[in-house]
Design a protein around this motif. Structure first.
Motif, PDB file in Angstrom:
ATOM      1  N   SER A   1      44.425  -0.155  34.040  1.00 44.17           N
ATOM      2  CA  SER A   1      45.684  -0.854  34.237  1.00 44.17           C
ATOM      3  C   SER A   1      45.532  -1.927  35.303  1.00 44.17           C
ATOM      4  CB  SER A   1      46.771   0.151  34.633  1.00 44.17           C
ATOM      5  OG  SER A   1      46.391   0.816  35.813  1.00 44.17           O
ATOM      6  N   LEU A   2      44.315  -2.400  35.503  1.00 42.46           N
ATOM      7  CA  LEU A   2      44.088  -3.410  36.543  1.00 42.46           C
ATOM      8  C   LEU A   2      44.429  -4.800  36.025  1.00 42.46           C
ATOM      9  CD1 LEU A   2      40.626  -2.194  37.866  1.00 42.46           C
ATOM     10  CD2 LEU A   2      42.889  -1.667  38.770  1.00 42.46           C
ATOM     11  N   ILE A   3      44.811  -5.673  36.958  1.00 47.87           N
ATOM     12  CA  ILE A   3      45.012  -7.070  36.599  1.00 47.87           C
ATOM     13  C   ILE A   3      43.688  -7.785  36.860  1.00 47.87           C
ATOM     14  CG2 ILE A   3      46.457  -9.104  36.978  1.00 47.87           C
ATOM     15  CD1 ILE A   3      48.457  -7.060  36.770  1.00 47.87           C
ATOM     16  N   PRO A   4      43.041  -8.273  35.808  1.00 50.57           N
ATOM     17  CA  PRO A   4      41.668  -8.770  35.952  1.00 50.57           C
ATOM     18  C   PRO A   4      41.519  -9.904  36.971  1.00 50.57           C
ATOM     19  CG  PRO A   4      42.486  -9.056  33.682  1.00 50.57           C
ATOM     20  CD  PRO A   4      43.545  -8.344  34.425  1.00 50.57           C
ATOM     21  N   GLU A   5      42.538 -10.735  37.107  1.00 52.67           N
ATOM     22  CA  GLU A   5      42.389 -11.906  37.975  1.00 52.67           C
ATOM     23  C   GLU A   5      42.543 -11.574  39.449  1.00 52.67           C
ATOM     24  OE1 GLU A   5      44.642 -11.862  35.445  1.00 52.67           O
ATOM     25  OE2 GLU A   5      43.427 -12.958  33.981  1.00 52.67           O
ATOM     26  N   LEU A   6      43.127 -10.429  39.763  1.00 51.56           N
ATOM     27  CA  LEU A   6      43.370 -10.096  41.171  1.00 51.56           C
ATOM     28  C   LEU A   6      42.168  -9.354  41.756  1.00 51.56           C
ATOM     29  CD1 LEU A   6      47.072  -8.874  41.085  1.00 51.56           C
ATOM     30  CD2 LEU A   6      46.184 -11.147  41.596  1.00 51.56           C
ATOM     31  N   ASP A   7      42.015  -9.435  43.085  1.00 51.42           N
ATOM     32  CA  ASP A   7      40.915  -8.700  43.684  1.00 51.42           C
ATOM     33  C   ASP A   7      41.305  -7.226  43.854  1.00 51.42           C
ATOM     34  OD1 ASP A   7      42.367  -8.335  46.031  1.00 51.42           O
ATOM     35  OD2 ASP A   7      41.562 -10.151  46.945  1.00 51.42           O
ATOM     36  N   ALA A   8      40.352  -6.436  44.331  1.00 44.08           N
ATOM     37  CA  ALA A   8      40.552  -4.989  44.395  1.00 44.08           C
ATOM     38  C   ALA A   8      41.764  -4.634  45.261  1.00 44.08           C
ATOM     39  CB  ALA A   8      39.290  -4.325  44.927  1.00 44.08           C
TER      40      ALA A   8
ATOM     41  N   ARG B   1      41.824  -3.151  55.098  1.00 42.77           N
ATOM     42  CA  ARG B   1      41.296  -2.080  55.934  1.00 42.77           C
ATOM     43  C   ARG B   1      41.525  -0.716  55.263  1.00 42.77           C
ATOM     44  NH1 ARG B   1      42.686   0.959  59.586  1.00 42.77           N
ATOM     45  NH2 ARG B   1      44.899   0.423  59.476  1.00 42.77           N
ATOM     46  N   ILE B   2      42.747  -0.529  54.762  1.00 46.60           N
ATOM     47  CA  ILE B   2      43.068   0.737  54.106  1.00 46.60           C
ATOM     48  C   ILE B   2      42.203   0.929  52.861  1.00 46.60           C
ATOM     49  CG2 ILE B   2      44.866   2.033  52.908  1.00 46.60           C
ATOM     50  CD1 ILE B   2      46.884   0.775  54.771  1.00 46.60           C
ATOM     51  N   ALA B   3      42.089  -0.129  52.082  1.00 43.61           N
ATOM     52  CA  ALA B   3      41.286  -0.043  50.860  1.00 43.61           C
ATOM     53  C   ALA B   3      39.841   0.289  51.202  1.00 43.61           C
ATOM     54  CB  ALA B   3      41.362  -1.357  50.093  1.00 43.61           C
ATOM     55  N   GLN B   4      39.330  -0.363  52.241  1.00 41.92           N
ATOM     56  CA  GLN B   4      37.953  -0.078  52.652  1.00 41.92           C
ATOM     57  C   GLN B   4      37.810   1.381  53.060  1.00 41.92           C
ATOM     58  OE1 GLN B   4      37.465  -3.226  55.437  1.00 41.92           O
ATOM     59  NE2 GLN B   4      36.095  -4.389  54.082  1.00 41.92           N
ATOM     60  N   GLY B   5      38.849   1.878  53.752  1.00 42.12           N
ATOM     61  CA  GLY B   5      38.839   3.276  54.167  1.00 42.12           C
ATOM     62  C   GLY B   5      38.693   4.207  52.979  1.00 42.12           C
TER      63      GLY B   5
END
Ligand SMILES: Nc1ncnc2c1ncn2[C@@H]1O[C@H](COP(=O)(O)OP(=O)(O)OP(=O)(O)O)[C@@H](O)[C@H]1O
Ligand SMILES: [Mg+2]
Lengths: 515, 332
Positions: A97-104, A128-132
Motif C-alpha cells: 500500500s505504499l505510494i511509489p513516488e514518496l520516500d520511506a 529519526r523515528i523511522a531510522q529507529g
C-alpha cells in the motif's frame, strides 16, 4: 497499552460468527477467532481460503455481512482502516500500500505527518523515528529516494515499519515474508518476539509452514472460508497441519527428476549484462531441463533474465536458439523466438488488474482465436480459458471475474495459465510459487515437469532453497551479478548453493572479465 | 422464504452487488445512455420543436464532426494517453484538401492527401510518445501548435474558397436519404467498434491502458500499437476536416479551435476512464450526442451562450463524479 492485560479474562481480540460474501463467492462463513495478549497466532489456509478477507474485516476495510468483533471485550465497528488504527490495530497488507513516488519516511507517516506550530512538516523528527524502527529491525535502507527505487524486500520492510510506527495492541501481518529471504525473515521474527513479550497480540499469515512452526504459539486453520480448527503449535506436526488445511494428504511436494533425454542446447546466451559496466554472464539451457537461477535477493537473477529477453538494454549480447543466432531487442521479439517470462511482481508486471481472468490469460494468445477475417472468436476463447483455468485450478466464479478480486495465489496462477496456452519453447519462471499454498505449489511443480517432459525448457528464478534443490536439473548460482558456479546433479544441495551465493566476488576478477 | 430473504438487509446488499456485477450495469456506456435519455426527455418536455425530424437530423449533422474526432480521442484516452492536436490537425487537413482542389488536383488525390497529412501527424505523435517516451500531453500540445502554424502558413491566414460544386456532396449531400456526414460518422463508428471490441488490437489498446508493463512483458509490442492509436487519431481528425471543408465549402485555417476539448468532453461523458483501460466507443457516440442535444436544446430555449458554457462544464463535472462512484469494475 492495557494495564489490566494480565487479569482480564477477555481475549485481546475476538471475532464471532463472521460471514462475508462477494458476488458468486462465499469468502467467509461463520468464522470465529480469538487472539490473546502476548500471542503470535497463525492464520493458515490455502489460496482463497479467506485469510486476507478476514484481515480486511478486522481492519475496517471491508465490512462483514454477519458477525461481531470484540476488542478487549468491547464490541467495535470499524468503518475504515483509520478507525481500526485508532483502536490500536495495525496491519501489514498482503498487497503493498505504499505510494511509489514518496520516500520511506513520508510513506511511514502518510496521513499522520508530524507538524510544528507553524504547520511545517517535522521531517527530521519523523526520519529519526523511522531510522529507529529500522535499527530495531536491523535492516538498512535509504530514506532519501522514492520507495519505487528500493528493492522489493526493502519496500516490504517499509510496509512493516509503517505498522510498527503505530501504537498498536494488535498487529496483523498478511504474508510479510513472501518477498523476504530466510535471513531477512529472521530479522522480522526477532521484532515479532519482542512485541509479543511486550504483550502485543500478533496475527501472522504465511504459506511457509517452517516459519509458522518457528514463531507461532497457536494456529487457526481456514478452509474454503470456514474455520476448521485451532491448534497449539506444540501439539501438531507438519503433515497433520497440511492435511487439515488442504483436506487431503499431499504425497510428495517435488515430482521426480527424470534423466535428460538429450544434450541438445535450445538456448545459448553469451555476454548477458544488465548494467553497462556489469559482469557479462554466459549460460545455456538444454531441451527438457529446468535450470535454476539461485542467489540472494538482489544478486542480479531477475535482471539477467530481463536482459536476455530484451526488457533491459544489453548491448553486445549474443543469443542462439536451437543453434541459430537471433536478435532479441524486446520481449515481443523474445516471444516470437519462443521465450516467455512470468514476471517477479505479478501485480505490477504480470497482471492487468482491472481486467477479467479471460482477458489476462488470452492477452498474448489472441491470434490463436482470430478468424481469417480478423475478428476474435470469443466462444472459442472462452472455452479454452475455462480449460486452462481448471488445468491450473484457478478458484473463481467464472472466467469473467476481475483478477483484482482473486486471492494472491490465484492471481499467480492466472499468469501461469497465460504462458501454458502460449506454448513457448522456453519459459522463465521468476519466483513462481511466491505466495502460493502448499497444495498449489505441488501442482505447479508437477505442471513444470509435465512441460519439460514435452520438451520445453525452463529457467526458474527462486529464492527458496528447497524448491531450487528439489526442482532443478542444473543451478546457476549468482552472487553480486556474477554466476559464481553452475551445479549439476548430486552437487545441488542447499549448502553448496548458499556457499556460492554468498561467495565474495573479487572486484579485480570482475573488472578483468568485463573489460 | 423468498420474501424474507429479500427483506433482510444483507441479502438486499447482496442483490445490489449482484446488480452492480451484472453485465448491463457494468458496461461503461450504461450511465451515459441513461443520461442521454434523461436529457432528451427534458428537451422534449420543454420544447415541442425539439422532436421534429428536421431538428433531430440537424442535431445529428452538427454532432457528426465532433463525433468523428472523438473516435481518435477515445483510442488515445483508452491507452491512458490524450491527443490535443486533433482540432489543429483537422484544420490543416481541411485547408490542404481545399487548397489542392482549388489548384485543380484530382479530387480523390486531394482528399487522400488531406487524410494522409492527418495520419502522418498522428504517426509523428505516436513515434514521439511510444519510441522516445515523451508524455502524450506535451507531444500533442506541441504538434497542435505546429499543425495550426502550418495551416496558417499554407493559407497565409485566409480561408480558401472557390471549391468545385460537387465537393459539397461530402458535407451537405445525401445517400439513400441520409445526410452524408451522418453516414460517414456511422461508418467510422462501426469500424472503430469492430477494431476495439472484436479484434486483437482492441484488446491490446485496453490492456495498454490497464497495465502497459504487463502487456510488454507478455510479449506484445505495445509501442507499435500506441503508434497506430495516434495514427488513427490523426486520421479521424483529418476526415472531420475534409467533411467540415465540404460543409463550409472553404478551407478554414482557424477552424476547430477548442475542438480537442469538445472531443475530450464527449469521451469522458461517454463513460471512458480518463486514466485509460476502461470505456467504449459506443459511449463516446452517446457522449457526443449528449453534447449535441444539449447545445441544440439550449439554443432552442434561447439560453445565452455564456450560460450554456457554464451548464456544459457542470455536466461534465457531474459525469466524472458519477463515474468515479462506480469503483473499479472493469467493463467495456
Ligand atoms: N473484492 C472482492 N470481490 C470478489 N471476490 C473477492 C474479493 N476479495 C476476495 N474475494 C474472494 O474471496 C475469497 C477469499 O480471498 P482471500 O483474499 O481472503 O484469500 P486468502 O486466503 O488471503 O488467499 P491467498 O493465500 O491467496 O492470499 C477468494 O475466493 C477471492 O476470490
Ligand atoms: Mg491473502
Amino acid at each position: 497499552m492495557t494495564e489490566t492485560s494480565q487479569t482480564s479474562p477477555e481475549p485481546l481480540l475476538k471475532l464471532e460468527g463472521i460471514s462475508k460474501s462477494f458476488p458468486g463467492v462465499r469468502a467467509l462463513r461463520d468464522v470465529s477467532l480469538s487472539l490473546e495478549r502476548g500471542e503470535i497466532h497463525a492464520l493458515l489456509g490455502e489460496n482463497g481460503a479467506g485469510k486476507s478477507t478476514i484481515i480486511k474485516i478486522m481492519g475496517g476495510i471491508q465490512s462483514q455481512d454477519e458477525g461481531q468483533i470484540f476488542l478487549n471485550g468491547k464490541e467495535c465497528h470499524f468503518s475504515s482502516y483509520r478507525d481500526a488504527i485508532s483502536a490500536g490495530i495495525g496491519i501489514v497488507f498482503q498487497e503493498f500500500s505504499l505510494i511509489p513516488e514518496l520516500d520511506a519516511v513520508d510513506n511511514i507517516f502518510l496521513g499522520r505527518e508530524m507538524r510544528n506550530a507553524l504547520g511545517f512538516s517535522r521531517k527530521n523528527e519523523m526520519t529519526r523515528i523511522a531510522q529507529g524502527i529500522f535499527e530495531r529491525l536491523g535492516v538498512k535502507t535509504r530514506f532519501d529516494v522514492p520507495v519505487a527505487r528500493l528493492s522489493v524486500a526493502e519496500q516490504q520492510f517499509v510496509e512493516i515499519a509503517k505498522a510498527l510506527s503505530l501504537d498498536v495492541q494488535v498487529l496483523i501481518l498478511d504474508e510479510p515474508t513472501a518477498t523476504l529471504t530466510p535471513t531477512e525473515a529472521e530479522l522480522l521474527f526477532n521484532v515479532m518476539r519482542q512485541l509479543r513479550d511486550q504483550g502485543i497480540g500478533i496475527f501472522f499469515v504465511s504459506h511457509h509452514l517452517e516459519e509458522i512452526f518457528e514463531i507461532c504459539d497457536r494456529i487457526t486453520v481456514l478452509r474454503d472460508g470456514a474455520h476448521v480448527g485451532v491448534l497449539k503449535t506444540a501439539d501438531c506436526t507438519m503433515d497433520h497441519l497440511v492435511e487439515k488445511m488442504v483436506g487431503r494428504k499431499i504425497e510428495s511436494t517435488f515430482p521426480p527428476k527424470p534423466a535428460l533425454q538429450t544434450a541438445e542446447r535450445i538456448l545459448e546466451a553469451e555476454n548477458i549484462r544488465f548494467a553497462s559496466n556489469g559482469h557479462p554472464n554466459s549460460f545455456y539451457l538444454r531441451k527438457g531441463e529446468i535450470l535454476g537461477f539461485a542467489g540472494l535477493v538482489g544478486s542480479g537473477r531477475t535482471e539477467t533474465a530481463l536482459a536476455l529477453i530484451g526488457a533491459l538494454p544489453c548491448p553486445g549480447k549474443r543469443v542462439r536458439i536451437e543453434g541459430r543466432e537471433v536478435s532479441m531487442g524486446n520481449p515481443a521479439q523474445a516471444l516470437h523466438h519462443g521465450i516467455g517470462i512470468l514476471p517477479e511482481s505479478r501485480k505490477t508486471e504480470g497482471l492487468i488488474l482491472g481486467f477479467s481472468i479471460r482477458d489476462n490469460i488470452s492477452i498474448n494468445n489472441l491470434p490463436q482465436y482470430t478468424r481469417p477475417i480478423g475478428t476474435i472468436d470469443t466462444a472459442r476463447e472462452k472455452r479454452k480459458t475455462q480449460e486452462l483455468m481448471s488445468a491450473v485450478h484457478i478458484k473463481a466464479p467464472s472466467d469473467e471475474t476481475t483478477v483484482v478480486s482473486l486471492s494472491g495465489g490465484n492471481q499467480q496462477k492466472v499468469v501461469i495459465a497465460r504462458w501454458l496456452n502460449r506454448r513457448s519453447k522456453i519459459l522463465i519462471f521468476d519466483e513462481p510459487t511466491r505466495g502460493i499454498d502448499v497444495g498449489a505449489k505441488a501442482e505447479i511443480y508437477t505442471l513444470m515437469r509435465n512441460l519439460t517432459a514435452e520438451g520445453y525448457a525452463i529457467i526458474m528464478i527462486s529464492s527458496e532453497l528447497p524448491e531450487v534443490v528439489g526442482m532443478c536439473d542444473r543451478v546457476a548460482v549468482f552472487s553480486h551479478g556474477v554466476i559464481t558456479a553452475v551445479l549439476e546433479g548430486d552437487a545441488i544441495s542447499s549448502e553448496e548453493v548458499m556457499r556460492h551465493a554468498t561467495a565474495s566476488v573479487k572486484k579485480s576478477a570482475v573488472d578483468a572479465l568485463s573489460a | 422464504m423468498q420474501q424474507q430473504a429479500l427483506k433482510s438487509p444483507q441479502s438486499m446488499h447482496f442483490l445490489l452487488e449482484r446488480y452492480r456485477a451484472s453485465k448491463v450495469a457494468r458496461s461503461t456506456a450504461f450511465l451515459p445512455a441513461v443520461g442521454l435519455f434523461v436529457v432528451v426527455a427534458c428537451m422534449i418536455a420543454l420544447n415541442s420543436r425539439f422532436l421534429s425530424f428536421g431538428n433531430l437530423e440537424n442535431v445529428a449533422r452538427q454532432v457528426s464532426i465532433n463525433a468523428i474526432i472523438s473516435v481518435g480521442m477515445t483510442f488515445a484516452i483508452l491507452t491512458g494517453g490524450i491527443d490535443l492536436s486533433v482540432g489543429a490537425v483537422m484544420a490543416l487537413a481541411g485547408t490542404i484538401t481545399a487548397g489542392l482542389l482549388v489548384s485543380g488536383l484530382n479530387a480523390g488525390l486531394a482528399i487522400i492527401a488531406g487524410l494522409g497529412v492527418g495520419a502522418l501527424f498522428g504517426a509523428g505523435n505516436g513515434l514521439c510518445i511510444a519510441r522516445l517516451g515523451m508524455p502524450p500531453i506535451i507531444v500533442t500540445l506541441a504538434s497542435m501548435s505546429i499543425a495550426r502554424g502550418l495551416g496558417l502558413i499554407y493559407t497565409n491566414g485566409y480561408p480558401i474558397s472557390g471549391l468545385p460544386d460537387w465537393f459539397a456532396f461530402i458535407g451537405r449531400g445525401k445517400i439513400l436519404g441520409i445526410q452524408t456526414p451522418i453516414l460517414i460518422m456511422l461508418v467510422v463508428y462501426a469500424l472503430a467498434y469492430l477494431l476495439l471490441q472484436r479484434m486483437p488490437i482492441g484488446r491490446y489498446i485496453y490492456a495498454i491502458g490497464g497495465n502497459e508493463d504487463a502487456v510488454r512483458l507478455s510479449g506484445i509490442d505495445s509501442r507499435k500499437y500506441k503508434i497506430i492509436v495516434y495514427l488513427i487519431g490523426g486520421f479521424t481528425a483529418a476526415l472531420a476536416g475534409v467533411v467540415l471543408s465540404s460543409r463550409l465549402m472553404s478551407g478554414q485555417p482557424n477552424a476547430g479551435v477548442g475542438f480537442e476539448l469538445d472531443a475530450i468532453a464527449a469521451v469522458v461523458l461517454g463513460g471512458t476512464s480518463i486514466s485509460g483501460g476502461r470505456g467504449s466507443i459506443i459511449g463516446t457516440l452517446i457522449g457526443a450526442m449528449l453534447l449535441g442535444v444539449l447545445n441544440n436544446g439550449l439554443n432552442l430555449l434561447e439560453v445565452s451562450p455564456y450560460v450554456q458554457n457554464v451548464i456544459k462544464g457542470a455536466i461534465i463535472l457531474l459525469a466524472i463524479f458519477i463515474s468515479r462512484q462506480r469503483g473499479t469494475a472493469s467493463a467495456r
